[in-house]
Write a protein that holds these residues in place. Structure first.
Motif, PDB file in Angstrom:
ATOM      1  N   LYS A 176      64.925  17.060  45.085  1.00 35.01           N
ATOM      2  CA  LYS A 176      65.573  16.695  43.825  1.00 35.01           C
ATOM      3  C   LYS A 176      65.277  15.252  43.442  1.00 35.01           C
ATOM      4  O   LYS A 176      65.010  14.940  42.283  1.00 35.01           O
ATOM      5  CB  LYS A 176      67.082  16.934  43.929  1.00 35.01           C
ATOM      6  N   GLU A 177      65.340  14.367  44.443  1.00 29.48           N
ATOM      7  CA  GLU A 177      65.094  12.949  44.172  1.00 29.48           C
ATOM      8  C   GLU A 177      63.668  12.705  43.702  1.00 29.48           C
ATOM      9  O   GLU A 177      63.435  12.008  42.710  1.00 29.48           O
ATOM     10  CB  GLU A 177      65.377  12.136  45.435  1.00 29.48           C
ATOM     11  N   GLN A 178      62.705  13.278  44.410  1.00 32.48           N
ATOM     12  CA  GLN A 178      61.312  13.041  44.067  1.00 32.48           C
ATOM     13  C   GLN A 178      60.913  13.779  42.791  1.00 32.48           C
ATOM     14  O   GLN A 178      60.119  13.264  41.993  1.00 32.48           O
ATOM     15  CB  GLN A 178      60.399  13.452  45.226  1.00 32.48           C
ATOM     16  N   ALA A 179      61.455  14.970  42.575  1.00 33.80           N
ATOM     17  CA  ALA A 179      61.154  15.685  41.342  1.00 33.80           C
ATOM     18  C   ALA A 179      61.679  14.911  40.125  1.00 33.80           C
ATOM     19  O   ALA A 179      61.007  14.841  39.088  1.00 33.80           O
ATOM     20  CB  ALA A 179      61.756  17.088  41.380  1.00 33.80           C
ATOM     21  N   ALA A 180      62.859  14.322  40.250  1.00 33.83           N
ATOM     22  CA  ALA A 180      63.412  13.522  39.153  1.00 33.83           C
ATOM     23  C   ALA A 180      62.533  12.305  38.876  1.00 33.83           C
ATOM     24  O   ALA A 180      62.298  11.946  37.716  1.00 33.83           O
ATOM     25  CB  ALA A 180      64.837  13.088  39.492  1.00 33.83           C
ATOM     26  N   MET A 181      62.038  11.679  39.945  1.00 31.71           N
ATOM     27  CA  MET A 181      61.139  10.533  39.781  1.00 31.71           C
ATOM     28  C   MET A 181      59.865  10.949  39.067  1.00 31.71           C
ATOM     29  O   MET A 181      59.399  10.277  38.138  1.00 31.71           O
ATOM     30  CB  MET A 181      60.796   9.936  41.151  1.00 31.71           C
ATOM     31  N   LEU A 182      59.292  12.085  39.480  1.00 30.03           N
ATOM     32  CA  LEU A 182      58.043  12.550  38.875  1.00 30.03           C
ATOM     33  C   LEU A 182      58.249  12.927  37.411  1.00 30.03           C
ATOM     34  O   LEU A 182      57.409  12.611  36.563  1.00 30.03           O
ATOM     35  CB  LEU A 182      57.500  13.740  39.665  1.00 30.03           C
ATOM     36  N   ALA A 212      60.379  11.643  35.400  1.00 28.89           N
ATOM     37  CA  ALA A 212      60.533  10.391  34.650  1.00 28.89           C
ATOM     38  C   ALA A 212      59.199   9.703  34.400  1.00 28.89           C
ATOM     39  O   ALA A 212      59.044   8.976  33.416  1.00 28.89           O
ATOM     40  CB  ALA A 212      61.482   9.451  35.398  1.00 28.89           C
ATOM     41  N   LEU A 213      58.233   9.947  35.279  1.00 27.49           N
ATOM     42  CA  LEU A 213      56.908   9.338  35.142  1.00 27.49           C
ATOM     43  C   LEU A 213      55.971  10.162  34.270  1.00 27.49           C
ATOM     44  O   LEU A 213      54.818   9.787  34.057  1.00 27.49           O
ATOM     45  CB  LEU A 213      56.270   9.145  36.525  1.00 27.49           C
ATOM     46  N   GLY A 214      56.456  11.306  33.794  1.00 27.55           N
ATOM     47  CA  GLY A 214      55.633  12.127  32.919  1.00 27.55           C
ATOM     48  C   GLY A 214      54.887  13.253  33.602  1.00 27.55           C
ATOM     49  O   GLY A 214      54.056  13.919  32.971  1.00 27.55           O
ATOM     50  N   PHE A 215      55.174  13.483  34.879  1.00 25.57           N
ATOM     51  CA  PHE A 215      54.553  14.601  35.596  1.00 25.57           C
ATOM     52  C   PHE A 215      55.228  15.908  35.174  1.00 25.57           C
ATOM     53  O   PHE A 215      56.435  15.942  34.933  1.00 25.57           O
ATOM     54  CB  PHE A 215      54.693  14.420  37.110  1.00 25.57           C
ATOM     55  N   LYS A 216      54.451  16.983  35.121  1.00 25.88           N
ATOM     56  CA  LYS A 216      54.964  18.293  34.740  1.00 25.88           C
ATOM     57  C   LYS A 216      54.911  19.238  35.938  1.00 25.88           C
ATOM     58  O   LYS A 216      53.886  19.332  36.617  1.00 25.88           O
ATOM     59  CB  LYS A 216      54.141  18.888  33.591  1.00 25.88           C
ATOM     60  N   GLU A 217      56.020  19.942  36.177  1.00 23.58           N
ATOM     61  CA  GLU A 217      56.046  20.895  37.283  1.00 23.58           C
ATOM     62  C   GLU A 217      55.154  22.091  36.972  1.00 23.58           C
ATOM     63  O   GLU A 217      55.146  22.602  35.855  1.00 23.58           O
ATOM     64  CB  GLU A 217      57.470  21.374  37.551  1.00 23.58           C
ATOM     65  N   GLY A 218      54.425  22.545  37.983  1.00 17.99           N
ATOM     66  CA  GLY A 218      53.525  23.668  37.810  1.00 17.99           C
ATOM     67  C   GLY A 218      54.021  24.929  38.479  1.00 17.99           C
ATOM     68  O   GLY A 218      54.988  24.923  39.246  1.00 17.99           O
ATOM     69  N   SER A 219      53.346  26.023  38.192  1.00 18.92           N
ATOM     70  CA  SER A 219      53.643  27.318  38.792  1.00 18.92           C
ATOM     71  C   SER A 219      52.352  28.122  38.839  1.00 18.92           C
ATOM     72  O   SER A 219      51.320  27.703  38.292  1.00 18.92           O
ATOM     73  CB  SER A 219      54.694  28.069  37.976  1.00 18.92           C
ATOM     74  N   ASN A 220      52.396  29.281  39.455  1.00 17.75           N
ATOM     75  CA  ASN A 220      51.211  30.127  39.486  1.00 17.75           C
ATOM     76  C   ASN A 220      50.786  30.546  38.085  1.00 17.75           C
ATOM     77  O   ASN A 220      49.598  30.702  37.804  1.00 17.75           O
ATOM     78  CB  ASN A 220      51.481  31.369  40.347  1.00 17.75           C
ATOM     79  N   ALA A 221      51.762  30.725  37.210  1.00 14.10           N
ATOM     80  CA  ALA A 221      51.459  31.158  35.848  1.00 14.10           C
ATOM     81  C   ALA A 221      51.016  30.009  34.950  1.00 14.10           C
ATOM     82  O   ALA A 221      50.234  30.212  34.011  1.00 14.10           O
ATOM     83  CB  ALA A 221      52.681  31.841  35.232  1.00 14.10           C
ATOM     84  N   ALA A 222      51.505  28.795  35.241  1.00 16.50           N
ATOM     85  CA  ALA A 222      51.196  27.631  34.407  1.00 16.50           C
ATOM     86  C   ALA A 222      51.003  26.412  35.305  1.00 16.50           C
ATOM     87  O   ALA A 222      51.968  25.697  35.610  1.00 16.50           O
ATOM     88  CB  ALA A 222      52.311  27.383  33.399  1.00 16.50           C
ATOM     89  N   PRO A 223      49.801  26.146  35.779  1.00 17.13           N
ATOM     90  CA  PRO A 223      49.542  25.009  36.676  1.00 17.13           C
ATOM     91  C   PRO A 223      49.996  23.691  36.062  1.00 17.13           C
ATOM     92  O   PRO A 223      49.945  23.498  34.844  1.00 17.13           O
ATOM     93  CB  PRO A 223      48.019  25.046  36.848  1.00 17.13           C
ATOM     94  N   GLY A 224      50.473  22.775  36.943  1.00 17.06           N
ATOM     95  CA  GLY A 224      50.961  21.488  36.486  1.00 17.06           C
ATOM     96  C   GLY A 224      50.559  20.370  37.411  1.00 17.06           C
ATOM     97  O   GLY A 224      49.599  20.479  38.180  1.00 17.06           O
ATOM     98  N   ASP A 225      51.335  19.265  37.347  1.00 16.39           N
ATOM     99  CA  ASP A 225      51.011  18.065  38.110  1.00 16.39           C
ATOM    100  C   ASP A 225      51.669  18.048  39.477  1.00 16.39           C
ATOM    101  O   ASP A 225      51.202  17.358  40.389  1.00 16.39           O
ATOM    102  CB  ASP A 225      51.448  16.821  37.335  1.00 16.39           C
ATOM    103  N   TYR A 226      52.798  18.767  39.645  1.00 12.99           N
ATOM    104  CA  TYR A 226      53.457  18.842  40.945  1.00 12.99           C
ATOM    105  C   TYR A 226      54.105  20.202  41.112  1.00 12.99           C
ATOM    106  O   TYR A 226      54.366  20.908  40.120  1.00 12.99           O
ATOM    107  CB  TYR A 226      54.490  17.717  41.111  1.00 12.99           C
TER     108      TYR A 226
END
Length: 267
Positions: free
Chosen positions: A237-243, A245-259
């Motif tokens: 939770k802590e690191q995902a919130a940091m990412l 805030a920095l503009g990183f987008k969470e990815g998935s198998n259906a929609a690849p992202g930055d983390y």
């Protein structure tokens, strides 16, 4: 010794044999089991594993720690004294039987990430398991110029696979040459004396994770950095919130992202 008469394969489960057990300390162990010829998985995925429990098997999700080409399947587990499954699983021996699910899955896979230059694998405790699979996959070294494995634990003895990681996978027949140049290991111990003893977030803040031999920007860059998170819910939770805030987008198998994180484990 488990009673094999209690094990009946089903359409969803096969019955496999324990081939190796290693106890890292009093509350951490790893074990390997036979691998069905038809079992295929992507490095970083998890599978259901378990033991008989009356009329129904008792199952839990375990990340696969062995590479996708290995002839056996390896897992890393904590020992929970009153855990319904792990309290029994910690007592397994070579030759015992376990249930194995037939359908591995998960989001801690490179398919869920966009192309990048640096890959940070952030783990606490047994969250290291899927990353041990990934870093022994030759394809990873073709996709990323640098791979940084960060493992945060409470005690020094909790640093599973430390020798292998410090040796940059020396002796691995498929990736040792690439790992020597591209793989970097950053262990940190939070409750005992150690050369690094801060939380993962602090390693980013104080620049430790960008120090040589790691090259590139001295901060996280969404244009070239990719991150995988596995471990405690607090860390994720802590690191995902940091990412975020920095503009990183969470990815998935259906929609690849930055983390990516493993949603099956954290909800």
């Amino acid at each position: 010794m488990s009673d094999r008469h209690a094990f009946e394969p089903t359409g969803a489960l096969s019955v496999e044999t324990v081939t190796r057990v290693h106890h890292w300390n009093e509350h951490l162990f790893s074990f390997s089991i036979t691998r069905p010829a038809s079992f295929r998985f992507r490095s970083g995925e998890f599978v259901m594993l378990g033991l008989p429990d009356g009329q129904r098997p008792l199952l839990r999700a375990f990340s696969i720690a062995s590479p996708s080409y290995d002839e056996t399947l390896e897992f890393l587990s904590i020992k929970v004294p009153n855990g319904p499954l792990t309290s029994r699983l910690q007592g397994i021996n070579e030759g015992d039987a376990v249930f194995l699910g037939r359908k591995p899955t998960g989001t801690l896979v490179t398919d869920a990430l966009l192309p990048g230059r640096r890959l940070f694998l952030l783990a606490t405790g047994t969250g290291l398991a899927p990353f041990m699979s990934l870093i022994r996959d030759p394809d990873l070294y073709e996709q990323f110029a640098q791979i940084v494995v960060v493992h945060s634990v409470r005690r020094v003895s909790d640093l599973a696979y430390r020798d292998v990681l410090e040796g940059q996978l020396a002796g691995d027949p498929l990736v040792q040459d690439q790992a020597l140049l591209q793989l970097h290991y950053v262990p940190t111990v939070t409750r005992e004396s150690f050369h690094t003893n801060v939380r993962i977030g602090t390693l980013f803040e104080n620049g430790t994770l960008f120090a040589p031999p790691v090259t590139g920007p001295l901060e996280l860059d969404p244009s070239q950095d990719r991150i995988m998170l596995c471990g405690s819910m607090a860390m994720i939770k802590e690191q995902a919130a940091m990412l975020d805030a920095l503009g990183f987008k969470e990815g998935s198998n259906a929609a690849p992202g930055d983390y990516v994180i493993e949603r099956a484990f954290v909800g």
